[in-house]
Design a protein around this motif. Structure first.
Motif, mmCIF file in Angstrom:
data_model
loop_
_atom_site.group_PDB
_atom_site.id
_atom_site.type_symbol
_atom_site.label_atom_id
_atom_site.label_comp_id
_atom_site.label_asym_id
_atom_site.label_seq_id
_atom_site.Cartn_x
_atom_site.Cartn_y
_atom_site.Cartn_z
ATOM 1 N N VAL A 1 0.648 -1.173 0.002
ATOM 2 C CA VAL A 1 0.034 0.065 -0.029
ATOM 3 C C VAL A 1 0.897 1.172 0.163
ATOM 4 O O VAL A 1 1.666 1.413 0.925
ATOM 5 C CB VAL A 1 -0.835 0.011 1.260
ATOM 6 N N SER A 2 0.665 2.118 -1.137
ATOM 7 C CA SER A 2 1.483 3.281 -1.043
ATOM 8 C C SER A 2 0.857 4.343 0.011
ATOM 9 O O SER A 2 -0.331 4.656 0.074
ATOM 10 C CB SER A 2 1.471 3.828 -2.481
ATOM 11 N N LEU A 3 1.871 4.999 0.762
ATOM 12 C CA LEU A 3 1.376 6.054 1.439
ATOM 13 C C LEU A 3 1.716 7.528 0.814
ATOM 14 O O LEU A 3 1.596 8.567 1.306
ATOM 15 C CB LEU A 3 2.241 6.090 2.759
ATOM 16 N N LYS A 4 2.017 7.514 -0.476
ATOM 17 C CA LYS A 4 2.557 8.803 -1.022
ATOM 18 C C LYS A 4 1.377 9.413 -1.651
ATOM 19 O O LYS A 4 1.356 10.682 -1.816
ATOM 20 C CB LYS A 4 3.778 8.433 -1.982
ATOM 21 N N ASP A 5 0.420 8.696 -2.245
ATOM 22 C CA ASP A 5 -0.601 9.233 -3.165
ATOM 23 C C ASP A 5 -1.870 9.681 -2.346
ATOM 24 O O ASP A 5 -2.541 8.563 -1.996
ATOM 25 C CB ASP A 5 -0.862 8.163 -4.218
ATOM 26 N N GLY A 6 -2.272 10.765 -2.320
ATOM 27 C CA GLY A 6 -3.523 11.110 -1.673
ATOM 28 C C GLY A 6 -3.542 11.041 -0.226
ATOM 29 O O GLY A 6 -2.483 10.619 0.523
ATOM 30 N N THR A 7 -4.796 10.714 0.292
ATOM 31 C CA THR A 7 -5.168 10.500 1.614
ATOM 32 C C THR A 7 -4.970 8.980 1.972
ATOM 33 O O THR A 7 -5.361 8.277 1.236
ATOM 34 C CB THR A 7 -6.330 11.213 2.110
ATOM 35 N N VAL A 8 -4.352 8.775 3.279
ATOM 36 C CA VAL A 8 -4.429 7.621 3.656
ATOM 37 C C VAL A 8 -4.617 7.482 5.115
ATOM 38 O O VAL A 8 -4.214 8.335 5.808
ATOM 39 C CB VAL A 8 -2.892 7.008 3.428
ATOM 40 N N VAL A 9 -6.044 6.690 5.355
ATOM 41 C CA VAL A 9 -6.253 6.644 6.820
ATOM 42 C C VAL A 9 -5.918 5.254 7.585
ATOM 43 O O VAL A 9 -6.282 4.266 6.949
ATOM 44 C CB VAL A 9 -7.693 6.755 6.696
ATOM 45 N N LEU A 10 -5.333 5.466 8.512
ATOM 46 C CA LEU A 10 -4.947 4.162 9.517
ATOM 47 C C LEU A 10 -5.748 4.207 10.722
ATOM 48 O O LEU A 10 -5.912 5.224 11.677
ATOM 49 C CB LEU A 10 -3.439 4.311 9.861
ATOM 50 N N GLN A 11 -6.482 3.334 10.924
ATOM 51 C CA GLN A 11 -7.502 3.279 12.288
ATOM 52 C C GLN A 11 -7.570 1.873 12.833
ATOM 53 O O GLN A 11 -7.563 0.819 12.009
ATOM 54 C CB GLN A 11 -8.872 3.775 11.797
ATOM 55 N N PHE A 12 -7.631 1.954 14.173
ATOM 56 C CA PHE A 12 -8.103 0.573 14.799
ATOM 57 C C PHE A 12 -8.595 0.819 16.099
ATOM 58 O O PHE A 12 -8.595 1.966 16.728
ATOM 59 C CB PHE A 12 -6.712 -0.363 14.898
ATOM 60 N N GLU A 13 -9.163 -0.341 16.654
ATOM 61 C CA GLU A 13 -9.830 -0.141 18.028
ATOM 62 C C GLU A 13 -9.250 -0.769 19.060
ATOM 63 O O GLU A 13 -8.537 -2.067 18.746
ATOM 64 C CB GLU A 13 -11.240 -0.564 17.870
ATOM 65 N N THR A 14 -9.158 -0.388 20.286
ATOM 66 C CA THR A 14 -8.399 -1.209 21.163
ATOM 67 C C THR A 14 -9.107 -0.810 22.436
ATOM 68 O O THR A 14 -9.574 0.101 22.727
ATOM 69 C CB THR A 14 -6.984 -1.029 21.542
ATOM 70 N N ARG A 15 -9.206 -1.929 23.376
ATOM 71 C CA ARG A 15 -10.058 -1.998 24.670
ATOM 72 C C ARG A 15 -8.965 -2.326 25.867
ATOM 73 O O ARG A 15 -8.571 -3.623 25.688
ATOM 74 C CB ARG A 15 -11.233 -2.481 24.597
ATOM 75 N N LEU A 16 -8.586 -1.658 26.631
ATOM 76 C CA LEU A 16 -7.817 -2.209 27.839
ATOM 77 C C LEU A 16 -8.781 -2.630 29.056
ATOM 78 O O LEU A 16 -9.036 -1.790 29.886
ATOM 79 C CB LEU A 16 -6.771 -0.937 28.179
ATOM 80 N N GLN A 17 -8.986 -3.728 28.792
ATOM 81 C CA GLN A 17 -10.118 -4.413 29.770
ATOM 82 C C GLN A 17 -9.624 -4.439 31.291
ATOM 83 O O GLN A 17 -10.440 -4.229 32.101
ATOM 84 C CB GLN A 17 -10.634 -5.733 29.368
ATOM 85 N N ASN A 18 -8.462 -4.499 31.302
ATOM 86 C CA ASN A 18 -7.823 -4.582 32.716
ATOM 87 C C ASN A 18 -6.883 -3.450 33.122
ATOM 88 O O ASN A 18 -6.023 -3.633 33.926
ATOM 89 C CB ASN A 18 -7.083 -5.912 32.955
ATOM 90 N N GLY A 19 -7.164 -2.546 32.184
ATOM 91 C CA GLY A 19 -6.359 -1.087 32.603
ATOM 92 C C GLY A 19 -4.928 -1.374 31.663
ATOM 93 O O GLY A 19 -4.710 -2.420 30.973
ATOM 94 N N LEU A 20 -4.252 -0.379 31.973
ATOM 95 C CA LEU A 20 -2.719 -0.257 31.276
ATOM 96 C C LEU A 20 -2.070 0.342 32.312
ATOM 97 O O LEU A 20 -1.785 1.650 32.152
ATOM 98 C CB LEU A 20 -2.819 0.074 29.899
ATOM 99 N N GLU A 21 -1.068 -0.308 33.196
ATOM 100 C CA GLU A 21 -0.146 0.252 33.795
ATOM 101 C C GLU A 21 1.247 0.471 33.352
ATOM 102 O O GLU A 21 1.969 1.343 33.392
ATOM 103 C CB GLU A 21 -0.296 -0.571 35.134
ATOM 104 N N CYS A 22 1.654 -0.518 32.529
ATOM 105 C CA CYS A 22 2.581 -0.777 32.016
ATOM 106 C C CYS A 22 2.894 -1.726 30.494
ATOM 107 O O CYS A 22 2.826 -2.927 30.701
ATOM 108 C CB CYS A 22 3.974 -1.176 32.940
ATOM 109 N N GLY A 23 2.599 -0.996 29.374
ATOM 110 C CA GLY A 23 2.673 -2.041 28.458
ATOM 111 C C GLY A 23 2.216 -0.952 27.050
ATOM 112 O O GLY A 23 1.833 0.104 27.269
#
Length: 536
Positions: free
Chosen positions: A86-108
């Protein structure tokens, strides 16, 4: 006027819809919903360091599946190869993802790596932290680090070296256990926008030296590494006056404080009474073993006779500031006639300098998750690469938003719940407070403390106030036990005031030494209270 036959109109409508769907599919380059198991589609690294087990699991409270980090204190690595680069040079590129820290995030970490093609020197089964990527994007939190990374690895056309360029002042990671969606929009005008849950948190320009560290375009000049400071270069702006002479009446040995010979012992001073006495109500514990525990002694309490008297014990004249004290003499400073300023090496052209109008992004051929984390329960979902921001918006609205709203309502209900529905952190807080109430030296205050805790359980919004109240009570009693709150005589109080005054009133060369002595006096440990046992 001619009319279009109904059949032809229907055919044209189907063609238009098909064309629209085709355009939509063209704009959607990659999408992973994890509705089906990742096995056979994503490749888990075979490297020995990565022992963490990935699982296909539902998000807590939902029927929606995701990719789950299932174990604590593990390294994880998994990769998905795209159908083509996938070329990142031509026009708009959107990177997206979902994440859920179900037990929180202290170190990681909970970020994604967008990897270069494998001809850059990596294999899917050997995916690790050295595998070359173009962009790294997502949450990372540990200690002082709390950021949503955006890192671009860019090749210097002069040197051929790949350099990591970190987004300056990135947004922080949301501090909850809800689902969140992270979006990076790479625009054709060299801008990148970072969104969290659809809200823009950061906008930067790839070519701006203010937005990335180090800047994508290097400095035109650099310090000459071969340039050396001349031996006779004098960087001292001020020097001691070589012609200055110490005054004859300057006594460097005079003490900072002297005994106040005019002081008189206050009337009513109890010379024969100690500051503390054995507690007459204390009794030796039944389980006290003299052989193992040593000879028992009653604990000390403040002498009640000293409460109303100006003081107890041997009276000594207090100290006062010495009017003759001047400290060590130093010659005054004058302008240095040989001062040349702070030396800096000369600048030379930077051999790594280049100019570009647009970043030379390497293409993306795979998406990898390579993290080390102390928390389990991290869930990845709805990973998207698209050419149109509207597609990312539609996925957020359709996939993420319904889940988030359910989670948010549940969170609000838990926070507003009564004693039977206390939030998890509040339950832990109240359990600790009950243990504090059981501490022996708080026994006479136990009933009051428990009353406060119970009020806090009935009204969880008072939790912070309850904590503050009990902490204040705890430390007040602790300080009374340690220091006894004894009343000090007026003359003795004068001593500390005089000593504190002395350094601020001194001028010239004696000031520094006076301050050093006062600091040393302030650092001296307080007199220790005798213990309740005597060792054999």
């Amino acid at each position: 006027m001619k009319t279009v036959p109904l059949g032809l109109a229907a055919a044209l409508l189907v063609l238009c819809l098909s064309f629209a769907q085709l355009r939509a599919s063209d704009d959607e380059i990659f999408y992973e919903s994890f509705d089906e198991s990742f096995e056979g589609r994503w490749i888990v690294s075979d490297k020995d360091d990565y022992q963490g087990v990935w699982k296909h699991s539902k998000s807590e409270g939902h029927a929606d599946y995701g990719l789950l980090v299932s174990e604590k204190a593990r390294k994880y690595a998994i990769v998905k190869e795209l159908d083509g680069p996938v070329s990142l040079k031509d026009g708009t590129v959107v990177l997206q993802f979902e994440t859920r820290l179900q037990n929180g995030l202290e170190c990681g970490g909970a970020y994604l790596k967008y990897l270069r093609p494998q001809d850059a020197g990596w294999k899917a089964k050997e995916f690790d932290n050295e595998s070359p990527y173009s962009i790294m994007f997502g949450p990372d939190k540990c200690g002082a680090t709390n950021k949503v990374h955006f890192i671009l690895k860019h090749k210097n056309p002069k040197t051929g070296e790949y350099v990591e360029h970190h987004l300056k002042n990135p947004p922080s990671v949301p501090a909850d256990k809800l689902s969140h969606v992270y979006t990076a929009i790479l625009e054709s005008g060299n801008d990148v926008r970072i969104l969290i849950d659809g809200s823009e948190k950061k906008k930067a320009n790839f070519l701006s030296e203010d937005d990335f560290e180090p800047p994508l375009i290097p400095a035109k000049t650099i310090a000459d590494p071969d340039d050396k400071k001349p031996e006779d270069w004098d960087e001292r702006a001020k020097i001691p006056d070589p012609n200055a002479v110490k005054p004859d009446d300057w006594d460097e040995d005079a003490p900072m404080e002297i005994v106040d010979e005019e002081a008189e012992k206050p009337e009513g001073w109890l010379d024969d009474e100690p500051d503390e006495i054995d507690d007459p109500e204390a009794t030796k514990p039944e389980d006290w073993d003299d052989e193992e525990d040593g000879e028992w002694e009653a604990p000390k309490i403040d002498n009640p006779k000293c409460e109303t008297a100006p003081g107890c014990g041997e009276w000594k004249k207090p100290m006062k500031r010495n009017p003759e004290y001047k400290g060590k003499w130093h010659a005054p400073e004058i302008d240095n006639p040989n001062y040349k300023g702070i030396w800096k090496p000369r600048q030379i052209p930077n051999p790594s300098y280049f100019e570009i109008e647009k970043p030379d992004f390497d293409p993306v051929a795979a998406i990898g998750i390579e993290i080390w984390t102390m928390q389990d329960g991290i869930l990845f979902d709805d990973i998207l690469i698209a050419k149109d921001e509207k597609i990312a918006t539609s996925y957020r609205d359709a996939k993420w938003k319904p889940k988030f709203e359910v989670e948010k309502e549940k969170q609000k209900a838990e926070e507003a719940a009564g004693p039977d529905g206390l939030a998890e952190y509040q339950k832990k807080v109240f359990n600790v407070l009950y243990k504090i109430a059981d501490i022996s030296f708080l026994s006479q205050y136990k009933s009051k403390i428990i009353d406060v805790i119970e009020k806090g359980e009935k009204q969880p919004n008072l939790t912070i106030g309850v904590i503050v109240s009990i902490v204040v009570v705890f430390f007040t009693i602790l300080l009374r036990l340690l220091f006894g709150g004894k009343k000090q005589p007026a003359k003795r109080e004068e001593k500390s005031a005089v000593a504190a005054e002395s350094s601020s009133d001194q001028s010239g060369s004696g000031e520094k030494e006076g301050e050093e002595k006062e600091d040393a006096a302030a650092a001296a440990p307080p007199r220790r209270r005798s213990g309740a046992r005597r060792d054999n």
